[in-house]
Design a protein around this motif. Structure first.
Motif, PDB file in Angstrom:
ATOM      1  N   ARG A 139       0.833  -1.205   0.000  1.00 50.76           N
ATOM      2  CA  ARG A 139       0.000   0.000   0.000  1.00 50.76           C
ATOM      3  C   ARG A 139       0.865   1.252   0.000  1.00 50.76           C
ATOM      4  NH1 ARG A 139      -3.869  -0.507   4.955  1.00 50.76           N
ATOM      5  NH2 ARG A 139      -4.735   1.446   4.097  1.00 50.76           N
ATOM      6  N   ILE A 140       1.971   1.224   0.760  1.00 48.81           N
ATOM      7  CA  ILE A 140       2.869   2.380   0.764  1.00 48.81           C
ATOM      8  C   ILE A 140       3.484   2.575  -0.614  1.00 48.81           C
ATOM      9  CG2 ILE A 140       5.007   3.309   1.744  1.00 48.81           C
ATOM     10  CD1 ILE A 140       4.330   1.882   4.330  1.00 48.81           C
ATOM     11  N   ILE A 141       3.898   1.477  -1.244  1.00 48.13           N
ATOM     12  CA  ILE A 141       4.460   1.562  -2.596  1.00 48.13           C
ATOM     13  C   ILE A 141       3.421   2.098  -3.566  1.00 48.13           C
ATOM     14  CG2 ILE A 141       5.343   0.177  -4.514  1.00 48.13           C
ATOM     15  CD1 ILE A 141       6.668  -1.621  -2.421  1.00 48.13           C
ATOM     16  N   SER A 142       2.169   1.696  -3.395  1.00 57.97           N
ATOM     17  CA  SER A 142       1.105   2.199  -4.260  1.00 57.97           C
ATOM     18  C   SER A 142       0.952   3.708  -4.116  1.00 57.97           C
ATOM     19  CB  SER A 142      -0.215   1.501  -3.920  1.00 57.97           C
ATOM     20  OG  SER A 142      -1.264   2.005  -4.719  1.00 57.97           O
ATOM     21  N   ARG A 213      -8.865   3.156  -8.656  1.00 62.75           N
ATOM     22  CA  ARG A 213      -7.669   3.329  -7.833  1.00 62.75           C
ATOM     23  C   ARG A 213      -7.556   2.200  -6.811  1.00 62.75           C
ATOM     24  NH1 ARG A 213      -4.557   5.271 -10.692  1.00 62.75           N
ATOM     25  NH2 ARG A 213      -3.168   5.268  -8.883  1.00 62.75           N
ATOM     26  N   THR A 214      -8.687   1.800  -6.234  1.00 66.67           N
ATOM     27  CA  THR A 214      -8.663   0.702  -5.259  1.00 66.67           C
ATOM     28  C   THR A 214      -8.240  -0.597  -5.925  1.00 66.67           C
ATOM     29  OG1 THR A 214     -10.417   1.755  -3.960  1.00 66.67           O
ATOM     30  CG2 THR A 214     -10.045  -0.592  -3.603  1.00 66.67           C
ATOM     31  N   ALA A 215      -8.788  -0.872  -7.104  1.00 65.55           N
ATOM     32  CA  ALA A 215      -8.429  -2.099  -7.820  1.00 65.55           C
ATOM     33  C   ALA A 215      -6.951  -2.090  -8.200  1.00 65.55           C
ATOM     34  CB  ALA A 215      -9.303  -2.246  -9.064  1.00 65.55           C
ATOM     35  N   ARG A 222      -0.789  -7.058  -3.980  1.00 69.02           N
ATOM     36  CA  ARG A 222      -0.636  -8.511  -4.167  1.00 69.02           C
ATOM     37  C   ARG A 222       0.689  -8.837  -4.822  1.00 69.02           C
ATOM     38  NH1 ARG A 222      -2.430 -13.113  -2.102  1.00 69.02           N
ATOM     39  NH2 ARG A 222      -4.511 -12.165  -2.003  1.00 69.02           N
ATOM     40  N   PHE A 223       1.075  -8.060  -5.818  1.00 69.12           N
ATOM     41  CA  PHE A 223       2.333  -8.314  -6.512  1.00 69.12           C
ATOM     42  C   PHE A 223       3.516  -8.146  -5.559  1.00 69.12           C
ATOM     43  CE2 PHE A 223       6.036  -6.954  -8.944  1.00 69.12           C
ATOM     44  CZ  PHE A 223       6.106  -7.928  -9.925  1.00 69.12           C
ATOM     45  N   VAL A 224       3.539  -7.038  -4.798  1.00 71.21           N
ATOM     46  CA  VAL A 224       4.652  -6.782  -3.879  1.00 71.21           C
ATOM     47  C   VAL A 224       4.730  -7.857  -2.811  1.00 71.21           C
ATOM     48  CG1 VAL A 224       5.531  -5.193  -2.131  1.00 71.21           C
ATOM     49  CG2 VAL A 224       4.669  -4.299  -4.284  1.00 71.21           C
ATOM     50  N   GLU A 225       3.602  -8.232  -2.240  1.00 70.47           N
ATOM     51  CA  GLU A 225       3.595  -9.254  -1.197  1.00 70.47           C
ATOM     52  C   GLU A 225       4.067 -10.599  -1.737  1.00 70.47           C
ATOM     53  OE1 GLU A 225      -0.312  -9.245   0.430  1.00 70.47           O
ATOM     54  OE2 GLU A 225       0.068  -7.523   1.754  1.00 70.47           O
ATOM     55  N   LEU A 249      -7.732 -10.511  -8.990  1.00 69.14           N
ATOM     56  CA  LEU A 249      -7.586  -9.077  -8.761  1.00 69.14           C
ATOM     57  C   LEU A 249      -7.357  -8.333 -10.079  1.00 69.14           C
ATOM     58  CD1 LEU A 249      -5.347  -9.065  -5.556  1.00 69.14           C
ATOM     59  CD2 LEU A 249      -7.783  -8.539  -5.710  1.00 69.14           C
ATOM     60  N   SER A 250      -6.575  -8.928 -10.975  1.00 70.43           N
ATOM     61  CA  SER A 250      -6.344  -8.303 -12.278  1.00 70.43           C
ATOM     62  C   SER A 250      -7.631  -8.220 -13.084  1.00 70.43           C
ATOM     63  CB  SER A 250      -5.290  -9.090 -13.062  1.00 70.43           C
ATOM     64  OG  SER A 250      -4.046  -9.103 -12.390  1.00 70.43           O
ATOM     65  N   GLU A 251      -8.467  -9.259 -12.969  1.00 67.69           N
ATOM     66  CA  GLU A 251      -9.752  -9.249 -13.675  1.00 67.69           C
ATOM     67  C   GLU A 251     -10.660  -8.143 -13.109  1.00 67.69           C
ATOM     68  OE1 GLU A 251     -12.888 -10.082 -16.193  1.00 67.69           O
ATOM     69  OE2 GLU A 251     -10.762 -10.599 -16.305  1.00 67.69           O
ATOM     70  N   GLN A 252     -10.632  -7.966 -11.791  1.00 70.23           N
ATOM     71  CA  GLN A 252     -11.407  -6.876 -11.189  1.00 70.23           C
ATOM     72  C   GLN A 252     -10.920  -5.525 -11.702  1.00 70.23           C
ATOM     73  OE1 GLN A 252     -11.239  -7.266  -6.926  1.00 70.23           O
ATOM     74  NE2 GLN A 252     -12.132  -9.319  -6.927  1.00 70.23           N
ATOM     75  N   TYR A 253      -9.603  -5.380 -11.829  1.00 69.53           N
ATOM     76  CA  TYR A 253      -9.037  -4.135 -12.343  1.00 69.53           C
ATOM     77  C   TYR A 253      -9.461  -3.915 -13.799  1.00 69.53           C
ATOM     78  CZ  TYR A 253      -5.491  -0.523 -13.220  1.00 69.53           C
ATOM     79  OH  TYR A 253      -4.848   0.633 -13.536  1.00 69.53           O
TER      80      TYR A 253
END
Length: 602
Positions: A139-142, A213-215, A222-225, A249-253
């Motif tokens: 989230r911080i990276i985002s 933005r949330t997606a 998810r990617f960073v983790e 998650l990518s599909e939601q985005y």
């Protein structure tokens, strides 16, 4: 208020949170604009100048058709030449002003982004450990990447486009109303469906782009983790499951982005339709009036040009409105991050302690994490200067919590933690970090040389002092055997060194810092048996002549302590020297017996 209301916020609560988020983002935006207010006003002036130059074109066309051309037919070419020259000058001036606007806008946007990026980094560093343990690194990276990129996209041309579009529409409408009030009335009527369509789009796009933005943030998190924990993913063969979660998650985005595109398509198509109908209406009404001799042909041509020009900015604004919504949502998230307050604030009137002795006291300390259960129950403890105290006990007993309170990563609920009689909450942060150094299980090494990592605790140390620290803890031979010795570059997280080697480097770092109080939190747990034997001598040097609090499961480290505390359920249940506790036959004696049996089996 009922428990249901507390557990399930109402729509009013959601609206209030949304209003508060917008308020914070506006406050942040004002603070960012204040240092660059003069360049901002210069940019505004350039935008106004360029739009005035652009909107004067159709009026010159009207004058040329209705006055200059008849004069030319009568043999007077001066009006035509004057109109042509004026049109050329205004066109060149408009181009120059547009170019200047782009340059001025870029300078403003880059200054704002630099300020914002620095603020986010500086504030994130200032926040307490409690924040970083609940706010994931993804989230911080985002916040630092996708959210700031969204703000950048808006600032790099988006703001000036929106401002220029609004100004162009206003100037166009005023010019047409002055030139021909009836055509201006037609344009005014056409504004009504345009405004209604824009309001419809605004209401839906705001919510849509917050979802975007949330997606996007969830994909990044998810990617960073996953990449951070890639060893665990591969060790447990979780690649298919992790891939499935990431794909979802990518599909939601993708669905969210597609929704934004569809929404923008409806808006853009509606604007084109309204614009075309308006131009046709102006042409029809004006053409009939021109046939009747009630409207000059040049004015009709100018009216058509103004009508076409009026709706062109709306299409551009629709394109940049996506960036505006995305940036608004991103700025709200950044403002929320910057609104976070450290749970361990700096003292208002810090007490200096330039030469700490390392006298430690816990006076009636009670502590729990956040609103969670109590972890430590009225702990009373005194560690005299120069004494090495080892804390042992089961996982979750509260040992590491003692270390976090001593280093003031957290503050107590009740009671006080003091060093040399000074409450750590009142101690100057610089003096506290100088007096207390903590070495944890994860020996983090930054990108750079081995020497730079050792000197982290004392950046001004000479190469000789760095090598002396390495020799003291027994890591000099290891460093000297590296390809470039102390100048060998370690990769991110020190992956070129083993876990035990990184731990040895962290010991050298702590030795060079020369604190009055050293806290070792499971600092030897990553060492193998040869590595542990190697580091025991270094530990002896490291712990000499200073107060030390050692938290360890391995009794090989504990047995060298002056005093052992057995912690259970947040309370000290045994306190004494290792030998006395073994002889007493209590909990520590049982741990010692188990340790001896493990050595015999080995």
């Amino acid at each position: 208020m009922s428990a249901t209301t507390l557990d399930h916020p109402t729509a009013d609560d959601a609206r209030e949170r949304s209003r508060e988020a917008r308020r914070r983002s506006l406050v942040l935006l004002r603070s960012l604009l204040h240092p660059v207010r003069r360049p901002v006003w210069l940019t505004v002036a350039l935008v106004v100048g360029s739009q005035v130059a652009a909107v004067s074109g159709p009026a010159l066309v009207a004058y040329g058709i209705d006055h200059a051309l008849p004069a030319l037919v009568d043999g007077n070419s001066t009006p035509v030449l004057a109109v042509a020259a004026t049109y050329l000058v205004i066109a060149v001036l408009g181009g120059v002003l547009v170019a200047a606007t782009v340059r001025a806008s870029a300078r403003v946007s880059q200054a704002i982004l630099l300020d914002l990026r620095r603020r986010v980094f500086r504030h994130t560093q200032r926040l307490s450990l409690e924040f970083h343990e609940r706010y994931t690194s993804g989230r911080i990276i985002s916040r630092q990447t996708s959210d700031l990129d969204a703000v950048r996209e808006l600032l790099d041309g988006g703001v000036t486009t929106l401002a220029a579009g609004v100004l162009s529409m206003v100037l166009t409408a005023v010019s047409l109303a002055i030139l021909d009030p009836r055509s201006g009335l037609v344009l005014l009527v056409a504004v009504v469906p345009g405004v209604l369509l824009s309001r419809w789009f605004q209401r839906r796009s705001r919510a849509q782009y917050r979802r975007n933005r949330t997606a996007a943030a969830r994909v990044i998190v998810r990617f960073v983790e996953t990449m951070t924990g890639i060893r665990a993913v591969q060790a447990f063969r979780r690649e298919p499951q992790v891939q499935a979660a990431y794909d979802a998650l990518s599909e939601q985005y993708r669905e969210s982005s597609a929704g934004s595109i569809r929404l923008n398509g409806w808006f853009d198509s509606g604007l084109v339709l309204i614009g075309n109908v308006t131009v046709a209406t102006v042409l029809l009404v004006g053409g009939l009036r021109a046939l009747e001799g009630d409207l000059a042909v040049g004015v009709l041509a100018a009216a058509v040009l103004y009508a076409r020009r009026f709706f062109s900015p709306l299409q551009q604004m629709a394109m940049f409105y996506n960036s505006f919504q995305s940036a608004t949502a991103a700025l709200e998230k950044v403002a929320d991050l910057l609104a976070e307050e450290p749970s361990v604030p700096d003292p208002e009137h810090p007490v200096r302690l330039p030469h700490a002795r390392g006298d430690v006291r816990f006076d009636g300390v009670t502590f729990g994490y956040g609103d969670g259960p109590t972890v430590l129950h009225r702990l009373d403890l005194h560690v005299p200067p120069g004494q090495t105290v080892a804390l042992v006990g089961a996982t979750g007993a509260g040992k590491s919590t003692v270390a976090k309170l001593l280093t003031r990563f957290y503050d107590v609920r009740t009671g006080a933690v003091t060093i040399d009689g000074v409450d750590v909450r009142d101690l100057d942060p610089v003096d506290l970090r100088r007096a207390v150094v903590m070495v944890t299980q994860e020996a983090y090494l930054f990108s750079g040389s081995v020497a730079a990592n050792i000197a982290l605790g004392r950046p001004g140390a000479t190469r000789g002092e760095v090598e002396a620290a390495a020799r003291a803890v027994g890591v000099h031979d290891l460093v000297a055997s590296l390809p470039d010795g102390y100048d060998t570059e370690v990769d991110k997280r020190g992956v070129r060194l083993s876990a035990g080697q990184r731990q040895l480097v962290s010991f050298a770092r702590a030795f060079l810092a020369d604190p009055a109080l050293l806290v070792l939190d499971e600092a030897t747990s990553s060492l193998d048996v040869p590595g542990e034997l190697l580091v025991q001598e270094g530990l002896g040097t490291l712990l000499a002549d200073r107060t030390a609090v050692v938290i360890a499961h391995r009794l090989s480290t504990v047995m060298g302590a002056d005093r052992v505390l057995v912690v259970e359920g947040g309370r000290v249940v045994e306190d004494g020297s290792p030998g006395d506790l073994v002889a007493a036959g209590g909990r520590f004696a049982a741990l010692h017996e188990d340790w001896q049996r493990s050595l015999d089996r080995a």
